[in-house]
Design a protein around this motif. Structure first.
Motif, PDB file in Angstrom:
ATOM      1  N   GLN A 111       0.828  -1.205   0.000  1.00  0.00           N
ATOM      2  CA  GLN A 111       0.000   0.000   0.000  1.00  0.00           C
ATOM      3  C   GLN A 111       0.862   1.254   0.000  1.00  0.00           C
ATOM      4  OE1 GLN A 111      -2.851   0.556   3.252  1.00  0.00           O
ATOM      5  NE2 GLN A 111      -2.887   2.759   2.815  1.00  0.00           N
ATOM      6  N   GLY A 112       1.909   1.256   0.831  1.00  0.00           N
ATOM      7  CA  GLY A 112       2.800   2.417   0.893  1.00  0.00           C
ATOM      8  C   GLY A 112       3.486   2.672  -0.442  1.00  0.00           C
ATOM      9  N   GLN A 113       3.948   1.618  -1.085  1.00  0.00           N
ATOM     10  CA  GLN A 113       4.596   1.765  -2.392  1.00  0.00           C
ATOM     11  C   GLN A 113       3.587   2.216  -3.458  1.00  0.00           C
ATOM     12  OE1 GLN A 113       7.364  -1.563  -3.424  1.00  0.00           O
ATOM     13  NE2 GLN A 113       6.875  -2.310  -1.371  1.00  0.00           N
ATOM     14  N   PHE A 114       2.366   1.716  -3.345  1.00  0.00           N
ATOM     15  CA  PHE A 114       1.292   2.132  -4.254  1.00  0.00           C
ATOM     16  C   PHE A 114       1.042   3.631  -4.127  1.00  0.00           C
ATOM     17  CE2 PHE A 114      -3.350   3.041  -3.953  1.00  0.00           C
ATOM     18  CZ  PHE A 114      -3.647   3.066  -5.309  1.00  0.00           C
ATOM     19  N   GLN A 115       0.954   4.129  -2.891  1.00  0.00           N
ATOM     20  CA  GLN A 115       0.718   5.556  -2.682  1.00  0.00           C
ATOM     21  C   GLN A 115       1.858   6.401  -3.234  1.00  0.00           C
ATOM     22  OE1 GLN A 115      -1.606   4.892   1.579  1.00  0.00           O
ATOM     23  NE2 GLN A 115      -0.561   6.817   1.241  1.00  0.00           N
ATOM     24  N   ASN A 116       3.077   5.894  -3.078  1.00  0.00           N
ATOM     25  CA  ASN A 116       4.235   6.624  -3.584  1.00  0.00           C
ATOM     26  C   ASN A 116       4.253   6.649  -5.106  1.00  0.00           C
ATOM     27  OD1 ASN A 116       6.920   7.858  -3.550  1.00  0.00           O
ATOM     28  ND2 ASN A 116       7.662   5.848  -4.162  1.00  0.00           N
ATOM     29  N   LYS A 117       3.967   5.497  -5.726  1.00  0.00           N
ATOM     30  CA  LYS A 117       4.090   5.385  -7.180  1.00  0.00           C
ATOM     31  C   LYS A 117       2.942   6.053  -7.921  1.00  0.00           C
ATOM     32  CE  LYS A 117       5.076   2.108 -10.886  1.00  0.00           C
ATOM     33  NZ  LYS A 117       5.594   0.748 -11.178  1.00  0.00           N
ATOM     34  N   TYR A 118       1.737   5.910  -7.431  1.00  0.00           N
ATOM     35  CA  TYR A 118       0.579   6.387  -8.185  1.00  0.00           C
ATOM     36  C   TYR A 118      -0.055   7.661  -7.620  1.00  0.00           C
ATOM     37  CZ  TYR A 118       0.878   2.065 -10.775  1.00  0.00           C
ATOM     38  OH  TYR A 118       1.320   1.036 -11.575  1.00  0.00           O
ATOM     39  N   SER A 167      -1.441  11.916   0.195  1.00  0.00           N
ATOM     40  CA  SER A 167      -2.502  11.194   0.898  1.00  0.00           C
ATOM     41  C   SER A 167      -3.859  11.856   0.707  1.00  0.00           C
ATOM     42  CB  SER A 167      -2.176  11.096   2.396  1.00  0.00           C
ATOM     43  OG  SER A 167      -1.011  10.325   2.600  1.00  0.00           O
ATOM     44  N   ASP A 168      -3.877  13.185   0.597  1.00  0.00           N
ATOM     45  CA  ASP A 168      -5.150  13.900   0.424  1.00  0.00           C
ATOM     46  C   ASP A 168      -5.830  13.487  -0.881  1.00  0.00           C
ATOM     47  OD1 ASP A 168      -4.821  15.246   2.808  1.00  0.00           O
ATOM     48  OD2 ASP A 168      -3.917  17.021   1.888  1.00  0.00           O
ATOM     49  N   ALA A 169      -5.034  13.349  -1.952  1.00  0.00           N
ATOM     50  CA  ALA A 169      -5.604  12.959  -3.242  1.00  0.00           C
ATOM     51  C   ALA A 169      -6.165  11.542  -3.164  1.00  0.00           C
ATOM     52  CB  ALA A 169      -4.546  13.055  -4.333  1.00  0.00           C
ATOM     53  N   LEU A 170      -5.442  10.644  -2.513  1.00  0.00           N
ATOM     54  CA  LEU A 170      -5.926   9.274  -2.357  1.00  0.00           C
ATOM     55  C   LEU A 170      -7.177   9.250  -1.485  1.00  0.00           C
ATOM     56  CD1 LEU A 170      -5.815   6.227  -2.635  1.00  0.00           C
ATOM     57  CD2 LEU A 170      -4.037   6.181  -0.863  1.00  0.00           C
ATOM     58  N   ASP A 171      -7.179  10.029  -0.414  1.00  0.00           N
ATOM     59  CA  ASP A 171      -8.353  10.096   0.459  1.00  0.00           C
ATOM     60  C   ASP A 171      -9.582  10.566  -0.306  1.00  0.00           C
ATOM     61  OD1 ASP A 171      -7.027   9.176   2.703  1.00  0.00           O
ATOM     62  OD2 ASP A 171      -6.531  11.178   3.442  1.00  0.00           O
ATOM     63  N   ASP A 172      -9.411  11.530  -1.195  1.00  0.00           N
ATOM     64  CA  ASP A 172     -10.535  12.019  -2.006  1.00  0.00           C
ATOM     65  C   ASP A 172     -11.082  10.899  -2.887  1.00  0.00           C
ATOM     66  OD1 ASP A 172     -10.341  14.544  -0.928  1.00  0.00           O
ATOM     67  OD2 ASP A 172      -9.211  15.391  -2.606  1.00  0.00           O
ATOM     68  N   ASP A 173     -10.184  10.136  -3.500  1.00  0.00           N
ATOM     69  CA  ASP A 173     -10.619   9.032  -4.361  1.00  0.00           C
ATOM     70  C   ASP A 173     -11.313   7.935  -3.547  1.00  0.00           C
ATOM     71  OD1 ASP A 173      -9.640  10.337  -6.555  1.00  0.00           O
ATOM     72  OD2 ASP A 173      -7.876   9.052  -6.823  1.00  0.00           O
ATOM     73  N   LEU A 174     -10.787   7.664  -2.366  1.00  0.00           N
ATOM     74  CA  LEU A 174     -11.403   6.659  -1.504  1.00  0.00           C
ATOM     75  C   LEU A 174     -12.789   7.111  -1.047  1.00  0.00           C
ATOM     76  CD1 LEU A 174      -8.339   5.591   0.676  1.00  0.00           C
ATOM     77  CD2 LEU A 174      -9.588   4.124  -0.912  1.00  0.00           C
ATOM     78  N   THR A 175     -12.906   8.383  -0.683  1.00  0.00           N
ATOM     79  CA  THR A 175     -14.196   8.924  -0.247  1.00  0.00           C
ATOM     80  C   THR A 175     -15.238   8.774  -1.362  1.00  0.00           C
ATOM     81  OG1 THR A 175     -13.161  10.512   1.258  1.00  0.00           O
ATOM     82  CG2 THR A 175     -15.411  10.993   0.531  1.00  0.00           C
ATOM     83  N   HIS A 176     -14.818   9.060  -2.573  1.00  0.00           N
ATOM     84  CA  HIS A 176     -15.735   8.937  -3.714  1.00  0.00           C
ATOM     85  C   HIS A 176     -16.129   7.480  -3.944  1.00  0.00           C
ATOM     86  CE1 HIS A 176     -17.577   9.733  -7.599  1.00  0.00           C
ATOM     87  NE2 HIS A 176     -16.836   8.775  -8.117  1.00  0.00           N
TER      88      HIS A 176
END
Length: 270
Positions: free
Chosen positions: A104-111, A116-125
């Motif tokens: 998961q950590g490597q995924f967040q770094n690579k993509y 984290s805010d951008a990922l949180d927005d996508d997760l919320t959606h």
């Protein structure tokens, strides 16, 4: 291996007889030639029986295949399963909540470039139609998110031409330790296949040996988890097709912990 070696020996011996018939003088080197035949035949048998780095098993009906391959899960071209905790925590700060070295950590770094805010927005959606099952108190869980989702929840994150299936398979305790039971993993895998059915358009799915690192799944080793993933996929596929191809990706460092020959045998029994 012995059968293959004898086959090689027989073929080479036949060839030798033809050579001697055409060039009789070579018969004077029988000892050397015989030793060479034995060595070459043995090497042929060993190389033939040496396990390959990948395994493919086709199934029908319905028509699909399972592949066990070696590589980096995040380098694969297709839809990828990423394990998350039941709170969908994304905080990589100091590695206390989410380890940057985890998939998961490597995924967040690579993509997400560690945004984290951008990922949180996508997760919320992606989770907008799913309600949490409980909420923690900030005094009990001072780090990370407080809303807990049911184990087996899957957030389908779309990125360009692929989908990341963010599967909540492990429970993160208030002390930030992650755990996952065998039942929880099976439930999560079943939910991933259902999400792939809905969103994946039968495209190839790639999954790591989920639960083999920080969230140890009971006492299961990597090989047992691979078998569980394959069995779960076959079971779901026989209810309704999930994908034409499942790829179980083994990290190079985990290769020594996996018996490829045994996994090939196992896939043939499904």
């Amino acid at each position: 291996m012995a059968t293959v070696a004898l086959t090689y020996f027989g073929l080479l011996a036949t060839l030798l007889q033809v050579v001697i018939a055409l060039w009789p003088r070579t018969a004077s080197h029988n000892t050397t030639i015989m030793a060479t035949l034995i060595i070459v035949s043995t090497l042929g048998g060993v190389l033939h029986s040496f396990p390959k780095a990948s395994v493919t098993q086709d199934f029908n009906p319905p028509a699909f295949s399972i592949k066990i391959v070696q590589g980096d899960i995040l380098d694969q071209q297709g839809n990828i399963v990423i394990g998350f905790t039941d709170t969908y925590d994304t905080d990589l700060t100091d590695g206390a909540v989410i380890n940057p070295k985890s998939i998961q950590g490597q995924f967040q770094n690579k993509y997400y470039a560690n945004n984290s805010d951008a990922l949180d927005d996508d997760l919320t959606h992606a989770l907008s139609t799913i309600s949490p099952v409980s909420h923690e108190n900030s005094s009990a869980k001072p780090r990370g998110k407080l809303a807990r989702y049911e184990i087996g929840t899957v957030a389908a994150l779309r990125s360009e031409n692929r989908i990341f299936y963010a599967a909540a398979y492990g429970r993160i305790e208030n002390n930030l330790k992650v755990s996952c039971s065998i039942d929880a993993l099976w439930k999560s895998l079943t939910a991933v296949w259902e999400s792939a059915r809905i969103h994946g358009s039968l495209e190839p799915v790639f999954i790591p040996i989920i639960g083999s690192e920080l969230a140890r799944v009971g006492s299961l080793g990597r090989e047992a988890i691979i078998k569980m993933i394959a069995l779960s996929f076959v079971s779901s596929s026989r209810e309704a097709i999930v994908s034409r191809e499942l790829n179980i990706v083994i990290l190079p460092k985990d290769r020594e912990h996996v018996n490829i020959i045994e996994l090939r045998r196992f896939l043939k029994t499904l």
